[in-house]
Design a protein around this motif. Structure first.
Motif: not given
Lengths: 116, 114
Positions: B45, B48, B56, B58
């Motif tokens: 990931f 987002y 996001d 992160s």
């Protein structure tokens, strides 16, 4: 923390024989679990999804998976392999935090080979 | 369109150059995700977006990575001063934005940094 472990990096079966791709998950709450398939040079395609309804989930192309909480497993099966099933399969758990991001956590993948 | 589209499909660049990758989500999908897939590995990931909320970030590996999205439309992922370890397939996904919304993936952009 949420995570998934795919127990086999490679699986080889003969056409017409059953397929079993193993996945164990770790989650501090009831997770949503997915299986995605990735054919060579193609995008990821959702095979099936578990979201706390029926524990036996049926997906596309004859695949199904059973959520077993006691074993923390979500193995993918198919009764009879077809040549077109040869691909890489990913077991995936979602990670919800802050009520916001639905982040997917992917396993490392299982490469399925189907022999004629 | 019918699905998530990404461009370019392949990109070869020299170390140190900047690259920009584009993602067109499914129309009406409020959530958009970027992932990176290194050779032989699962997806990581990156970032987002959900509607007009703060993204996001992160998962971004370094400050050389950034992404933008205007409203619920196209997103661009920018990698500045590319390094060889940035070589990977960059995948974009979109979903309806609900907590259990299925993510639909694009075909990816294969980036090779020489």
């Amino acid at each position: 923390a949420q995570s998934v472990t795919q127990l086999d990096s490679h699986v080889s079966v003969s056409e017409g024989t059953p397929v079993l791709l193993r996945c164990n998950y770790s989650s501090s709450y009831s997770p949503s679990l997915f299986w995605y398939v990735q054919h060579p040079n193609k995008g990821l395609q959702l095979l099936l999804k578990y979201t706390s309804a029926a524990t036996l989930v049926k997906g596309i192309n004859g695949f199904e998976a059973e959520f077993k909480k006691s074993e923390t497993s979500f193995h993918l099966t198919k009764p009879s392999a077809h040549m077109s099933d040869a691909a890489e399969y990913f077991c995936v758990v979602n990670r919800l935090y802050g009520g916001a991001t639905n982040k997917l956590i992917f396993g490392t993948g299982t490469l399925l080979a189907v022999q004629p | 369109g019918a699905g998530v589209s990404q461009s370019p499909s392949n990109k070869v660049t020299e170390k140190g150059k900047d690259v920009e990758l584009r993602c067109d989500p499914i129309s009406g999908h409020t959530a958009l995700y970027w992932y990176r897939q290194r050779l032989g590995q699962g997806l990581e990931f990156l970032i987002y977006f959900q509607g007009n909320s703060a993204p996001d970030k992160s998962g971004l590996p370094s400050d050389r990575f950034s992404a933008e999205r205007t409203g619920e439309s196209v997103s661009t992922l920018t990698i500045q001063r590319t390094q060889q370890e940035d070589s990977a397939v960059y995948l974009c996904a979109s979903s309806s934005g609900t907590s259990s919304g299925t993510q639909y993936f694009g075909p990816g952009t294969r980036l090779l940094v020489l």
